[in-house]
Design an enzyme around this catalytic site. Structure first.
Site, short mmCIF file in Angstrom:
data_model
loop_
_atom_site.label_atom_id
_atom_site.label_comp_id
_atom_site.label_asym_id
_atom_site.label_seq_id
_atom_site.Cartn_x
_atom_site.Cartn_y
_atom_site.Cartn_z
N TYR A 1 20.45 34.16 2.15
CA TYR A 1 20.01 34.05 0.75
C TYR A 1 18.66 34.74 0.60
O TYR A 1 17.78 34.59 1.45
CB TYR A 1 19.88 32.57 0.38
CG TYR A 1 19.22 32.32 -0.96
CD1 TYR A 1 19.97 32.06 -2.09
CD2 TYR A 1 17.82 32.33 -1.09
CE1 TYR A 1 19.38 31.83 -3.32
CE2 TYR A 1 17.22 32.10 -2.32
CZ TYR A 1 18.00 31.85 -3.43
OH TYR A 1 17.41 31.64 -4.65
N GLU B 1 18.27 37.50 -7.46
CA GLU B 1 18.79 36.65 -6.38
C GLU B 1 20.05 37.26 -5.76
O GLU B 1 20.92 37.74 -6.48
CB GLU B 1 19.13 35.27 -6.95
CG GLU B 1 19.63 34.28 -5.92
CD GLU B 1 20.08 32.96 -6.58
OE1 GLU B 1 19.28 32.02 -6.61
OE2 GLU B 1 21.23 32.91 -7.06
#
Ligand code: GDP
Ligand code: MN
Length: 388
Positions: A107, A195
């Site tokens: 991530y 993101e």
């Protein structure tokens, strides 16, 4: 402005972040066609604003063209729901992407830290999961770095972050390029959030952004006017689609429960008009903010949109003239609403601004019930709705 995955990935490519190859599609036929020409395994991904599509059943794996088309048929028009989005969101388009063999999921994101007002980079080795949850249960899997915008972001900082978050070694080489790209995107496009979840390490050793979440600050959009086309892409519901259809912004129109159609310019005036109607004992059938000016063409389209709702028994047009002179606005409204191709309902118009008196005369001559104040207009419209 929140971007859909395929849009976010378009920006990723502009800043050199690797993404899977694929195609954006609106119909099962397009998906079928694409896979026929490019045989293999493909991921069919619902394009909606909401996250958590995987768990909501919005992501499918197709190994043939007919299978891809079948998934497309299933997904288009489907309303995806999950805990965060109980109302759900309808799927209108798909991204078909090469399926990759996943070795590992990480991530990475950049957002503005509210406390320090600095961009903060967040990296986690637990990709594909909700980062809030990881932060709660596995804080050791997350590392953060606050960027000083005066200095920027250096490649060694990216490597340090990868180490600190215990990313598998396979990520190391590509990581500075990915985070550097994210930072460029964040600054260059005025983002509030960028993101990648998951950032995939494939079995063949490539690092690829498998998902993209980008939120741009509307105030920064002037720098990239080409992105304005995306503003109108993928309305989440029928009202939004209808607004976009006539050239308004997605949130400029919404249907409500009452029977008085409202057209106002500016969200504030629209709200005020709805309140005035309520105080006068009635209820608005909709909220329509026609935006800055009130060009004849848009007035006509807005009128048609609002009166297409059979509940509407009376119309209240409330326009603030601003720089445009009241008589000009009045002429525009008369021009827009003359002709037999409109559904006729009793109409009340209130104009403010320079030359509003002249404007009222023009409206009166055309039988459009001009009023001087918003309250007067609201009372008049309520009376019309009750008696029709
Ligand atoms: P989200 O659920 O809306 O966040 O959608 P994602 O794009 O993140 O996809 C959800 C999950 O689907 C990912 O975390 C992956 O586990 C899986 N997935 C997506 N693309 C691929 C792929 O190409 N190969 C494999 N094996 N899994 C994938
Ligand atoms: Mn995701």
């Amino acid at each position: 402005m929140k971007l859909m995955e395929y849009q976010g990935k378009e920006l990723f490519r502009r800043v050199g972040i690797p993404t899977p190859r694929g195609v954006f599609a609106h119909t099962p036929a397009e998906v079928q066609d694409f896979i026929t020409k490019n045989p293999g395994s493909w991921v069919v991904k619902s394009q909606v604003m909401m996250g958590g599509r995987g768990k909501a059943g919005g992501i499918k794996f197709a190994h043939s063209a007919p299978e891809g088309a079948a998934f497309a048929t299933e997904l288009i028009g489907k309303v995806l729901k999950n805990e965060q989005n109980p109302d759900g969101e309808e799927v209108r388009s798909l991204l078909v992407e090469e399926m990759v063999q996943i070795e590992s999921e990480a991530y990475a994101s950049i957002t503005i830290d509210r406390a320090t007002k600095k961009p903060v980079v967040i990296v986690s080795s637990q990709g594909g999961m909700d980062v809030e949850e990881v932060a709660e249960h596995h804080p050791e899997a997350i590392s953060k770095y606050w960027i000083d915008p005066a200095i920027g972001f250096q490649p060694f900082e990216a490597r340090q972050l990868a180490f600190a978050a215990k990313l598998p070694a396979g990520y190391l080489k590509a990581f500075p390029k990915v985070l550097g790209g994210l930072y460029t995107l964040f600054m260059e496009y005025g983002a509030n959030l960028v993101e990648i979840n998951p950032l995939v390490l494939t079995k063949s050793g490539d690092v690829i952004a498998s998902d993209a979440k980008v939120e741009l600050d509307d105030n920064g959009l002037y720098k990239h006017p080409e992105l304005n086309a995306w503003r109108n892409d993928g309305p989440a519901d029928e009202d939004q689609a209808a607004a976009v259809e006539i050239g308004l912004g997605m949130s400029n129109y919404a249907k409500l429960d009452g029977d008085i159609g409202v057209i106002a310019n500016g969200a504030g005036l629209g709200m005020g008009t709805m309140d005035a109607i309520r105080i006068a004992g009635g209820q608005a059938a909709n909220f329509l903010d026609i935006g800055g000016g009130a060009q004849a063409e848009l007035v006509k389209k807005s009128y048609n949109l609002v009166t297409a709702d059979p509940k509407v028994k009376a119309m209240f047009i409330n326009i603030f003239g601003g720089i445009t002179r009241g008589d000009q606005v009045a002429l525009g409204i008369v021009e827009a609403l003359e002709g037999d191709d409109l559904r006729k309902v009793p109409l009340v118009v209130r104009l403010t601004g320079t030359n509003e008196k002249e404007g009222r005369e023009i409206l009166a001559a055309a039988g459009m019930n001009p009023v001087e104040t918003m309250d007067e207009g609201a009372r008049q419209a309520v009376a019309f709705a009750k008696s029709s």
